[in-house]
Design an enzyme around this catalytic site. Sequence first.
Site, mmCIF file in Angstrom:
data_model
loop_
_atom_site.group_PDB
_atom_site.id
_atom_site.type_symbol
_atom_site.label_atom_id
_atom_site.label_comp_id
_atom_site.label_asym_id
_atom_site.label_seq_id
_atom_site.Cartn_x
_atom_site.Cartn_y
_atom_site.Cartn_z
ATOM 1 N N HIS A 1 38.565 49.723 36.486
ATOM 2 C CA HIS A 1 37.338 49.104 37.696
ATOM 3 C C HIS A 1 36.026 49.975 38.083
ATOM 4 O O HIS A 1 34.978 50.286 38.540
ATOM 5 C CB HIS A 1 38.039 48.684 38.199
ATOM 6 C CG HIS A 1 37.270 47.224 39.110
ATOM 7 N ND1 HIS A 1 36.285 46.759 39.064
ATOM 8 C CD2 HIS A 1 37.115 48.437 40.788
ATOM 9 C CE1 HIS A 1 35.907 46.082 40.435
ATOM 10 N NE2 HIS A 1 36.903 47.474 41.351
ATOM 11 N N GLN B 1 27.999 42.337 49.399
ATOM 12 C CA GLN B 1 28.636 44.137 49.903
ATOM 13 C C GLN B 1 27.011 44.948 48.834
ATOM 14 O O GLN B 1 27.222 46.016 49.814
ATOM 15 C CB GLN B 1 30.123 43.110 48.877
ATOM 16 C CG GLN B 1 30.494 44.693 48.184
ATOM 17 C CD GLN B 1 31.436 44.869 46.810
ATOM 18 O OE1 GLN B 1 31.564 44.079 45.899
ATOM 19 N NE2 GLN B 1 31.976 45.831 46.740
ATOM 20 N N ASP C 1 41.147 38.964 45.473
ATOM 21 C CA ASP C 1 40.600 39.875 46.695
ATOM 22 C C ASP C 1 38.953 39.173 46.727
ATOM 23 O O ASP C 1 38.247 39.599 45.969
ATOM 24 C CB ASP C 1 40.826 41.023 46.552
ATOM 25 C CG ASP C 1 39.971 41.918 48.240
ATOM 26 O OD1 ASP C 1 40.327 40.925 49.307
ATOM 27 O OD2 ASP C 1 39.730 42.787 48.197
HETATM 28 CA CA CA Z 1 39.604 44.408 46.126
#
Ligand code: CA
Length: 428
Positions: free
Chosen positions: A135, A242, A235
Site C-alpha cells: 500500500h 486528503q 477507514d
Molecule cells: Ca487509514
Amino acid sequence: MTPFLDLDPDSGFGLHNLPYGVFSVDGGSPRVGVRVGDHVVDLSVLEAEGVIAAAGGGRAPVFGQSSLNAFMGLGPDAWSALRTRLQDLLSAEGSPALRESGTLQDKAIVALEDVAMHLPAEVGDYTDFYSSRQHATNVGAMFRDPDNALLPNWLHLPVGYHGRASSVIVSGTDVVRPKGQLKPSDDTPPVFGPSRLLDIELELGFFVGAGNELGDSIPVNDAARHIFGFVLVNDWSARDIQKWEYVPLGPFLGKSFATSISPWVVPMAALEPFRIPGEPQTPEAGNPAILGYLKQDGPRSLDLDLEVAIETEGMREAGTEPHVVSRSNAKYLYWSPEQQLAHHTVNGCNARPGDLMASGTISGETEDSYGSLLELTWRGTKPITMPDGQERKFLADGDRVVMSGVASSGDRRVGFGEVEGTVRPARG
Ligand code: CA
C-alpha cells in the site's frame, strides 16, 4: 471442544473464537456478550448469577456496562481465566452450570438476530498506522515518485498518525459523504464541496487492554499481553480532501469524518494458532536492520483472509449479492501490532484500555488484492464494472461496502464477521 448449543461447525464462531461485543435487546441497556454461532451469551447475567464471578476472583462487576473498557483493563490473566471458564460452560462435556439449566439459558442466551450491536469500547484515542508495504509503495508511486515510492523512514519504523476517536462508528452506521476543500486542478484555486473521491481502506484494528503509565513504554515482547483483541476496520477516506490538505502535517479532514469497525472483538488468544513468521526484517532478506526496541521474538504476522465487497443501490434493488472487489490477507503487513504498540509508547506516551489502533490499508501483491479503490482503480484510470453495469472509480451515494475476515487452518475457523456501511449524500 464441541459446544452444547446448535451451530454450524463452519460458522467461524465456535468455542475457539468467542469474540466479545456490546449488545442490547429491544432498546434495553447495552451490556457485554460473547458470540457463539448465531447466539449471544449475556455475560452480565452470568456475572450477576455468580456463574462467572470466579473468573476474576472477587473483582467488581464489569459486564453490565455499555463498553468493554473495564474488562479490557483487567489484563491478560483475567481474559485468559474467563475464556477458559466460558469454553468450559459452553462445551458439551464441561460444567453443567449453564448447559443443564434451562432457566439460566432463557435469561442468558439471546438469538443473534434479536440483538442490536453497539461500539464495543469507549475509544479514548484512535491511532492509524501505515504498515502494508504494498500500500505504501502504491500510494508513493501514485502521489510522489515511482522510483522512490517508499520514504526513507518506512522500513525503519511503523509510520502512523493520531486519528479521531469521536467518529469511530460501529458496523451498520451510515456514512455521510464529507465536504471540504478540493483542488481538482493544479492551476486553479481550491473549491469547496462534497468529496468526489470517496474511498475505503481495508484495515485490521486492535484494542489496547491494560495500558502503560505516562513516561513508561511497553516492550515489544511484552506487547501481546497488552493487546485485548482485533476488529475489522474500514477507514473511509476522501482522497481529494486528503491530497490537498496533507502537507506537511499529514491526514486531517480527509480521514476524520468516519472510521467503521466490526462489532465483535476477536480475542488475541483466538488468533495465536494463525501466527506466521512475516517478512524478515534483516539485511539478509534485503531489508534494513531494525532497532532493538522493535525486534520481536517469534512469529509476528497473522494469516487472516480479508475480503471487500460493494453493493450499489441498483444491485440492492435487484437483490444482487455484494460484488467482491478485493481479496487480501493480514499477512501483508510488514509491521506487527506488537511493533506498532511498542513504537507508539517508546517515547513514554500512555496507551489506555479501549484505545484503538489500526494497521493501515492492507494491500497484497497483486492488483486484485489491494485494500483501497485508489489502488484497485489506480486513481480512477481502471474503473471497476459492477454487476449492474455501472462503473466505479470511487464510491457513489447509496453504495454499501462490506468487509469480512476469517482465519482458517484445518478444521479451525475463526470469523470476524463483517464491517459494513452505506454512503449517504452530503448534507446541505
Ligand atoms: Ca487509514
